[in-house]
Scaffold this motif. Structure first.
Motif, mmCIF file in Angstrom:
data_model
loop_
_atom_site.group_PDB
_atom_site.id
_atom_site.type_symbol
_atom_site.label_atom_id
_atom_site.label_comp_id
_atom_site.label_asym_id
_atom_site.label_seq_id
_atom_site.Cartn_x
_atom_site.Cartn_y
_atom_site.Cartn_z
ATOM 1 N N ASN A 36 3.760 -1.739 -10.664
ATOM 2 C CA ASN A 36 3.655 -0.451 -11.347
ATOM 3 C C ASN A 36 2.218 -0.267 -11.815
ATOM 4 O O ASN A 36 1.842 -0.727 -12.895
ATOM 5 C CB ASN A 36 4.622 -0.427 -12.542
ATOM 6 C CG ASN A 36 4.441 0.808 -13.407
ATOM 7 O OD1 ASN A 36 3.862 1.795 -12.980
ATOM 8 N ND2 ASN A 36 4.944 0.748 -14.627
ATOM 9 N N CYS A 39 0.993 0.950 -15.424
ATOM 10 C CA CYS A 39 1.038 0.095 -16.611
ATOM 11 C C CYS A 39 0.499 -1.295 -16.312
ATOM 12 O O CYS A 39 0.126 -2.021 -17.222
ATOM 13 C CB CYS A 39 2.486 0.020 -17.098
ATOM 14 S SG CYS A 39 2.774 -0.990 -18.543
ATOM 15 N N ASP A 41 2.373 -3.518 -14.555
ATOM 16 C CA ASP A 41 3.515 -4.435 -14.449
ATOM 17 C C ASP A 41 3.638 -4.956 -13.026
ATOM 18 O O ASP A 41 3.530 -4.200 -12.064
ATOM 19 C CB ASP A 41 4.830 -3.715 -14.788
ATOM 20 C CG ASP A 41 4.755 -2.984 -16.107
ATOM 21 O OD1 ASP A 41 4.263 -3.582 -17.075
ATOM 22 O OD2 ASP A 41 5.199 -1.825 -16.160
ATOM 23 N N CYS A 64 4.657 -5.396 -19.333
ATOM 24 C CA CYS A 64 4.902 -5.009 -20.718
ATOM 25 C C CYS A 64 6.321 -5.402 -21.133
ATOM 26 O O CYS A 64 7.136 -5.838 -20.312
ATOM 27 C CB CYS A 64 4.693 -3.507 -20.868
ATOM 28 S SG CYS A 64 5.911 -2.530 -19.979
ATOM 29 N N SER A 67 9.158 -3.636 -19.139
ATOM 30 C CA SER A 67 9.394 -4.075 -17.762
ATOM 31 C C SER A 67 10.023 -5.463 -17.735
ATOM 32 O O SER A 67 10.903 -5.732 -16.911
ATOM 33 C CB SER A 67 8.089 -4.050 -16.950
ATOM 34 O OG SER A 67 7.210 -5.060 -17.367
ATOM 35 N N ARG A 129 6.845 5.432 -19.474
ATOM 36 C CA ARG A 129 7.565 4.157 -19.543
ATOM 37 C C ARG A 129 8.726 4.064 -18.567
ATOM 38 O O ARG A 129 9.291 2.987 -18.378
ATOM 39 C CB ARG A 129 8.113 3.952 -20.959
ATOM 40 C CG ARG A 129 7.028 3.722 -21.979
ATOM 41 C CD ARG A 129 6.222 2.507 -21.619
ATOM 42 N NE ARG A 129 5.555 1.953 -22.773
ATOM 43 C CZ ARG A 129 4.853 0.824 -22.741
ATOM 44 N NH1 ARG A 129 4.761 0.166 -21.607
ATOM 45 N NH2 ARG A 129 4.282 0.377 -23.812
ATOM 46 N N CYS A 132 8.214 1.575 -15.914
ATOM 47 C CA CYS A 132 8.332 0.199 -16.405
ATOM 48 C C CYS A 132 9.793 -0.233 -16.377
ATOM 49 O O CYS A 132 10.115 -1.363 -15.992
ATOM 50 C CB CYS A 132 7.816 0.097 -17.840
ATOM 51 S SG CYS A 132 6.129 0.657 -18.060
HETATM 52 ZN ZN ZN Z 1 5.043 -1.356 -18.291
#
Ligand code: ZN
Length: 154
Positions: A36, A39, A41, A64, A67, A129, A132
């Motif tokens: 991702n 972010c 991830d 994060c 995730s 988000r 995530c």
């Molecule tokens: Zn994330």
């Protein structure tokens, strides 16, 4: 701050601190990687199928709290389910976090059959988000179907 506290509920924090099924499956598993970029991830998901049933599932990666917790809870949710049940669950989960399921005063868990996964319903308030929360789900589908080795959320 209320919204943030809503979002980072205790269960999410717990799964982030102590992710379940966070390991490799070395033998007899299909795997796929998810990324991702929004972010940062990254997750790799391992799925061991027994015919049409998910016999074992695990993940490793870094990202994060959302995730990581989502990957952890995904593994618990899909283990023992059939391929089709996993896809149905993912669709309901996706609808929930993208806000496609309107809250009608019912508890999300009751209206969607998502059980504990309903803790992610607050994510819909934070569009950035959503990816995530869905990354591990996209990745487990790719691993099951062996359609893609690497999934990148757009
Ligand atoms: Zn994330």
């Amino acid at each position: 701050m209320d919204d943030l506290q809503d979002l980072y509920q205790e269960m999410i924090l717990d799964h982030n601190r102590r992710p379940r099924n966070c390991r490799k499956i070395e033998v007899g598993a299909c795997s796929a990687e998810g990324h991702n970029p929004l972010c940062g991830d990254r997750v790799k998901v391992f799925v061991q199928m027994d015919g049409d049933v998910v016999r074992d599932v695990a993940f490793e990666g870094s990202g994060c709290a959302i995730s990581t917790a989502s990957a952890s809870m995904m593994t618990e949710a899909v283990k023992g389910r059939t391929r089709q049940q996993v896809k149905d669950l993912f669709h309901r989960f996706h609808d929930m976090v993208t806000g496609a399921i309107e809250s009608s005063g019912q508890a999300p868990a009751e209206s969607t059959g998502l059980g504990k996964l309903a803790v992610f319903s607050g994510v819909g308030k934070y569009p950035a988000r959503v990816k995530c929360a869905t990354l591990a789900w996209h990745t487990v589908n790719a691993a099951m179907d062996q359609t893609q080795d690497v999934v990148t959320t757009e």
